[in-house]
Design a protein around this motif. Structure first.
Motif, PDB file in Angstrom:
ATOM      1  N   ARG A 109       0.839  -1.199   0.000  1.00  0.00           N
ATOM      2  CA  ARG A 109       0.000   0.000   0.000  1.00  0.00           C
ATOM      3  C   ARG A 109       0.870   1.243   0.000  1.00  0.00           C
ATOM      4  NH1 ARG A 109      -5.190  -1.649   2.196  1.00  0.00           N
ATOM      5  NH2 ARG A 109      -5.030  -3.834   2.740  1.00  0.00           N
ATOM      6  N   LEU A 134       0.552   4.103  10.444  1.00  0.00           N
ATOM      7  CA  LEU A 134      -0.197   2.999   9.826  1.00  0.00           C
ATOM      8  C   LEU A 134       0.592   1.704   9.976  1.00  0.00           C
ATOM      9  CD1 LEU A 134      -2.839   2.682   8.117  1.00  0.00           C
ATOM     10  CD2 LEU A 134      -1.366   2.731   6.100  1.00  0.00           C
ATOM     11  N   ARG A 135      -0.091   0.653  10.436  1.00  0.00           N
ATOM     12  CA  ARG A 135       0.594  -0.619  10.667  1.00  0.00           C
ATOM     13  C   ARG A 135      -0.083  -1.725   9.855  1.00  0.00           C
ATOM     14  NH1 ARG A 135      -0.171  -1.652  16.740  1.00  0.00           N
ATOM     15  NH2 ARG A 135      -2.145  -0.656  16.252  1.00  0.00           N
ATOM     16  N   PRO A 136       0.646  -2.818   9.558  1.00  0.00           N
ATOM     17  CA  PRO A 136      -0.002  -3.965   8.901  1.00  0.00           C
ATOM     18  C   PRO A 136      -1.111  -4.515   9.792  1.00  0.00           C
ATOM     19  CG  PRO A 136       2.379  -4.202   8.859  1.00  0.00           C
ATOM     20  CD  PRO A 136       2.078  -3.056   9.774  1.00  0.00           C
ATOM     21  N   TYR A 137      -2.184  -4.969   9.188  1.00  0.00           N
ATOM     22  CA  TYR A 137      -3.253  -5.528  10.019  1.00  0.00           C
ATOM     23  C   TYR A 137      -3.737  -6.862   9.452  1.00  0.00           C
ATOM     24  CZ  TYR A 137      -6.189  -3.312   6.448  1.00  0.00           C
ATOM     25  OH  TYR A 137      -6.757  -2.929   5.270  1.00  0.00           O
ATOM     26  N   ARG A 192      -1.076  12.430   6.916  1.00  0.00           N
ATOM     27  CA  ARG A 192      -2.508  12.232   7.148  1.00  0.00           C
ATOM     28  C   ARG A 192      -2.787  10.987   7.995  1.00  0.00           C
ATOM     29  NH1 ARG A 192      -6.736  15.287   6.161  1.00  0.00           N
ATOM     30  NH2 ARG A 192      -7.867  13.655   5.027  1.00  0.00           N
ATOM     31  N   VAL A 193      -2.051   9.916   7.785  1.00  0.00           N
ATOM     32  CA  VAL A 193      -2.303   8.665   8.515  1.00  0.00           C
ATOM     33  C   VAL A 193      -0.992   8.115   9.067  1.00  0.00           C
ATOM     34  CG1 VAL A 193      -4.475   7.955   7.451  1.00  0.00           C
ATOM     35  CG2 VAL A 193      -2.336   7.481   6.284  1.00  0.00           C
ATOM     36  N   TYR A 217       0.773   5.332   1.326  1.00  0.00           N
ATOM     37  CA  TYR A 217      -0.016   6.175   2.229  1.00  0.00           C
ATOM     38  C   TYR A 217       0.676   7.498   2.504  1.00  0.00           C
ATOM     39  CZ  TYR A 217       3.012   4.814   6.159  1.00  0.00           C
ATOM     40  OH  TYR A 217       4.072   4.620   6.991  1.00  0.00           O
ATOM     41  N   ASN A 218      -0.121   8.441   2.929  1.00  0.00           N
ATOM     42  CA  ASN A 218       0.364   9.772   3.261  1.00  0.00           C
ATOM     43  C   ASN A 218       0.699   9.805   4.750  1.00  0.00           C
ATOM     44  OD1 ASN A 218       0.378  12.540   4.123  1.00  0.00           O
ATOM     45  ND2 ASN A 218      -0.534  13.077   2.145  1.00  0.00           N
ATOM     46  N   MET A 219       1.987   9.947   5.067  1.00  0.00           N
ATOM     47  CA  MET A 219       2.430   9.848   6.456  1.00  0.00           C
ATOM     48  C   MET A 219       1.906  10.994   7.321  1.00  0.00           C
ATOM     49  SD  MET A 219       6.343   8.472   6.100  1.00  0.00           S
ATOM     50  CE  MET A 219       6.824   9.577   4.798  1.00  0.00           C
TER      51      MET A 219
END
Lengths: 351, 35
Positions: free
Chosen positions: B11, B21-24, B17-18, B13-15
């Motif tokens: 993925r 973020l971690r793997p889930y 904004r989010v 992602y915008n660091m």
């Protein structure tokens, strides 16, 4: 759910499931993200699985869902978090919502998804290829997130239709596979692993499958084809236009088969038809490809309830053909037996 | 079946904004025995 004998609800807070036979992964399946256990109101109980009216009773509720366009989830202000838990835990625990809403935009084309991230129209994007991810290198604001385990990709062989009803032909196909060439063509994040299990699975048994993996031996394949009595009959490779990694891997396999002298014919159809054919054995194909996600984690019992319900998969790995000679007979009609389970495309891929 | 490979999720992602973020995915939903 085939192992479920009956349910009991002795009081409003107790739900007892009686199984007909031992199922080691039953509890795991109840919390599956693929087939999550949900409580349906009586008004919905007779509706087909994908026609239930979704409202959302957890931390989020459904806002708007335009299929093929977008999905909007709204914070559910009527939801009460589990204050006894420290943090969220899978489907359970303390789930605190800090957002008013979440919007999912369905963007099939990978370049368009990347552009949405770069122009700040999206905060998170899925399914990047390795090449596209390189465009984020050096960007102070944008980054990538890699997740393993996720899924496993397989070539599925139709073991009751025409050429591939012959185990020698199936072995010949296995001998031509060159994994690195396939992965280079698909460009997706991947790891070599011979096993039907992720290394993180408690059922993982090491590298015992290594001798069957990444054979890249067209000479051995030719010998097996000769032994099988192969005489240039058409071998049908079926794939789809929706998932580029599936299409590309089938195209590479067809070239690897041709190197061994196989008359490989690639058919590209839509994913829904491809998926239905994979599950039912219909469509007169010999080789196709798909991914499985939860069986490699949950182990043999979960594999048994997925692939081994496919009517066209040989249930006995020790089986041998009545004759080693090739046959072009199509048994796809025979494979469509009553009671065989069918599922929709999206559920198959994420099984 | 013939195994090809383990495939991962990649993925972007915008660091800002989010961040964090971690793997889930499966590790979180089938995590009882992983603890």
């Amino acid at each position: 759910m085939a192992d479920v004998e009956k349910y009991e609800t002795p009081d409003p807070y107790t739900f007892i499931v009686h199984l007909k036979s031992t199922n080691a992964v039953f509890v795991d399946l109840l919390k599956s993200s693929t087939y999550p256990l949900v409580v349906l109101p009586a008004s919905q109980k007779d509706k087909p699985a994908r026609e239930v009216e979704i409202i959302g009773t957890g931390p989020f509720k459904l806002g708007e869902w335009q299929k093929d366009s977008h999905l909007i989830l709204l914070r559910n202000d009527a939801y009460s978090a589990d204050e006894t838990a420290k943090d969220s835990d899978g489907f359970a625990g303390r789930k605190t919502v800090y957002l008013d809403s979440v919007r999912y935009n369905f963007i099939p084309e990978a370049n368009a998804r990347l552009a949405a991230l770069q122009t700040k129209k999206s905060d998170i994007i899925a399914d990047l290829t390795l090449d596209l991810a390189k465009r984020l290198d050096g960007n102070a604001e944008l980054s990538t997130l890699k997740t393993f385990p996720y899924c496993q990709q397989y070539f599925v062989l139709h073991s009751t239709n025409g050429l591939t009803a012959n185990p020698l032909i199936r072995q010949a196909i296995r001998e031509v596979v060159n994994v690195d060439d396939i992965l280079a063509a698909t460009g997706i994040l991947s790891q070599r692993n011979p096993s039907l299990l992720y290394p993180a699975s408690p059922y993982y048994a090491g590298d015992m499958a290594t001798k069957y993996y990444d054979r890249k031996d067209p000479a051995k394949a030719k010998a097996l084809l000769k032994q099988a009595g192969y005489n240039g009959e058409k071998l049908v490779l079926q794939t789809n236009s929706n998932y580029s990694y599936m299409r590309d891997s089938i195209l590479v396999l067809s070239e690897q088969l041709k190197e061994a002298g196989v008359n490989a014919d690639v058919q590209v159809i839509d994913w829904m038809s491809n998926s239905n054919n994979l599950q039912r054995g219909t469509g007169n194909w010999n080789v196709s490809t798909t991914s499985f996600c939860s069986p490699p984690l949950l182990g043999p019992q979960q594999w048994k309830s997925t692939v081994y319900t496919f009517p066209h998969i040989d249930k006995d790995p020790r089986s041998t053909p009545r004759s080693t000679a090739c046959s072009n007979r199509s048994t796809s009609q025979r494979a469509r037996r009553p009671g065989s389970r069918s599922r929709t495309a999206s559920s198959t891929r994420l099984t | 079946m013939i195994k090809v490979a383990d495939t991962g999720s990649l993925r972007g992602y915008n660091m800002t904004r989010v961040g964090g973020l971690r793997p889930y995915f499966y590790l979180r939903f089938f995590n009882t025995w992983l603890k």
